[in-house]
Design a protein around this motif. Structure first.
Motif, PDB file in Angstrom:
ATOM      1  N   GLU A  49       0.832  -1.210   0.000  1.00 28.56           N
ATOM      2  CA  GLU A  49       0.000   0.000   0.000  1.00 28.56           C
ATOM      3  C   GLU A  49       0.863   1.255   0.000  1.00 28.56           C
ATOM      4  O   GLU A  49       0.572   2.220  -0.712  1.00 28.56           O
ATOM      5  CB  GLU A  49      -0.927   0.002   1.217  1.00 28.56           C
ATOM      6  CG  GLU A  49      -2.018  -1.028   1.158  1.00 28.56           C
ATOM      7  CD  GLU A  49      -2.094  -1.841   2.441  1.00 28.56           C
ATOM      8  OE1 GLU A  49      -1.390  -1.511   3.404  1.00 28.56           O
ATOM      9  OE2 GLU A  49      -2.850  -2.810   2.452  1.00 28.56           O
ATOM     10  N   GLN A  50       1.928   1.244   0.787  1.00 30.00           N
ATOM     11  CA  GLN A  50       2.815   2.403   0.834  1.00 30.00           C
ATOM     12  C   GLN A  50       3.535   2.603  -0.491  1.00 30.00           C
ATOM     13  O   GLN A  50       3.744   3.737  -0.919  1.00 30.00           O
ATOM     14  CB  GLN A  50       3.831   2.238   1.964  1.00 30.00           C
ATOM     15  CG  GLN A  50       3.233   2.307   3.341  1.00 30.00           C
ATOM     16  CD  GLN A  50       4.215   1.906   4.422  1.00 30.00           C
ATOM     17  OE1 GLN A  50       5.160   1.155   4.176  1.00 30.00           O
ATOM     18  NE2 GLN A  50       3.978   2.397   5.637  1.00 30.00           N
ATOM     19  N   GLN A 103       1.018   4.185  -2.805  1.00 24.55           N
ATOM     20  CA  GLN A 103       0.815   5.592  -2.475  1.00 24.55           C
ATOM     21  C   GLN A 103       2.010   6.435  -2.902  1.00 24.55           C
ATOM     22  O   GLN A 103       1.849   7.554  -3.384  1.00 24.55           O
ATOM     23  CB  GLN A 103       0.578   5.744  -0.977  1.00 24.55           C
ATOM     24  CG  GLN A 103      -0.762   5.225  -0.530  1.00 24.55           C
ATOM     25  CD  GLN A 103      -0.904   5.226   0.984  1.00 24.55           C
ATOM     26  OE1 GLN A 103       0.037   5.541   1.708  1.00 24.55           O
ATOM     27  NE2 GLN A 103      -2.084   4.844   1.456  1.00 24.55           N
ATOM     28  N   ARG A 104       3.201   5.906  -2.744  1.00 22.79           N
ATOM     29  CA  ARG A 104       4.407   6.636  -3.133  1.00 22.79           C
ATOM     30  C   ARG A 104       4.446   6.889  -4.634  1.00 22.79           C
ATOM     31  O   ARG A 104       4.932   7.906  -5.080  1.00 22.79           O
ATOM     32  CB  ARG A 104       5.630   5.830  -2.701  1.00 22.79           C
ATOM     33  CG  ARG A 104       6.933   6.502  -2.951  1.00 22.79           C
ATOM     34  CD  ARG A 104       8.058   5.671  -2.418  1.00 22.79           C
ATOM     35  NE  ARG A 104       9.321   6.338  -2.589  1.00 22.79           N
ATOM     36  CZ  ARG A 104      10.481   5.790  -2.326  1.00 22.79           C
ATOM     37  NH1 ARG A 104      10.523   4.563  -1.862  1.00 22.79           N
ATOM     38  NH2 ARG A 104      11.584   6.434  -2.512  1.00 22.79           N
ATOM     39  N   HIS A 152      -3.360   4.145  -6.077  1.00 25.62           N
ATOM     40  CA  HIS A 152      -4.023   3.832  -4.819  1.00 25.62           C
ATOM     41  C   HIS A 152      -4.997   2.663  -4.874  1.00 25.62           C
ATOM     42  O   HIS A 152      -5.506   2.262  -3.839  1.00 25.62           O
ATOM     43  CB  HIS A 152      -4.774   5.071  -4.313  1.00 25.62           C
ATOM     44  CG  HIS A 152      -3.897   6.276  -4.150  1.00 25.62           C
ATOM     45  ND1 HIS A 152      -3.043   6.423  -3.096  1.00 25.62           N
ATOM     46  CD2 HIS A 152      -3.728   7.375  -4.924  1.00 25.62           C
ATOM     47  CE1 HIS A 152      -2.380   7.559  -3.214  1.00 25.62           C
ATOM     48  NE2 HIS A 152      -2.780   8.158  -4.323  1.00 25.62           N
TER      49      HIS A 152
END
Length: 191
Positions: A144-145, A148-149, A153
């Motif tokens: 997930e990170q 997002q980076r 999403h």
């Protein structure tokens, strides 16, 4: 009058459960079998708890999302990264010069070999694969990170990054020698 309970005699050969019973409320742990540090004979194992909160590779392994070869390959990559990272440092011109400062540590043979393995892994994985492996294994980021980076999403991208990461771990397992390549059997076409 109630009968007194008979105590069983002490048996030193009986296995002991050394797992902690008092873990924190927000602890994320998984059971793992490790070598017994108090064993009288080599090779004895005990069950212990390990924290998986800040270790995405251990989390994937404990949830059976990656196999043992992929896990060992990821650990080997992390070990090589730690060896190579410890190398010579750049000179910081903002610091005051001091006479009698310590000399730089020379690059060891182990560091050199680790850098060569990392370079080969980067060539094998490609730019995107090596960036993904680096984010997960060095920075400890979750899928997930990573999404997002990169500004992605949705759940599809998370699934894509997960699948791509497992493919990269397969390549690393081949590279580090934890797995062998299985040739795909060619079925004869009979008409």
């Amino acid at each position: 009058m109630p009968r007194a309970k008979r105590r069983k005699p002490y048996d030193p050969a009986r296995a002991h459960d050394r797992r902690s019973r008092d873990v924190l409320r927000n602890a994320e742990v998984a059971t793992v079998e490790v070598d017994n540090p108090l064993a009288l004979e080599p090779g004895e194992k005990i069950v212990a708890l390990r924290s998986i909160r800040n270790d995405p590779l251990a989390r994937l392994h404990s949830h059976r999302q990656i196999d043992e070869a992929q896990y060992q390959a990821g650990r080997a990559f992390q070990s090589d990264w730690e060896k190579a990272e410890r190398g010579p440092r750049a000179v910081d011109p903002s610091r005051d010069y001091v006479d009698g400062g310590q000399r730089r540590e020379p690059i060891t043979e182990g560091q050199r070999k680790a850098v060569l393995r990392l370079n080969r892994a980067e060539r094998e994985l490609g730019a995107d694969g090596s960036a993904l492996v680096h984010d997960v294994l060095v920075h400890g980021m979750t899928m997930e990170q990573i999404g997002q980076r990169r500004g992605l999403h949705t759940g599809r991208w998370k699934d894509y990054f997960s699948k791509r990461f497992r493919e990269c771990l397969d390549r690393l397992a081949l590279l580090y020698g934890f797995a062998t390549e299985h040739p795909v059997p060619v079925k004869s076409l009979q008409r």
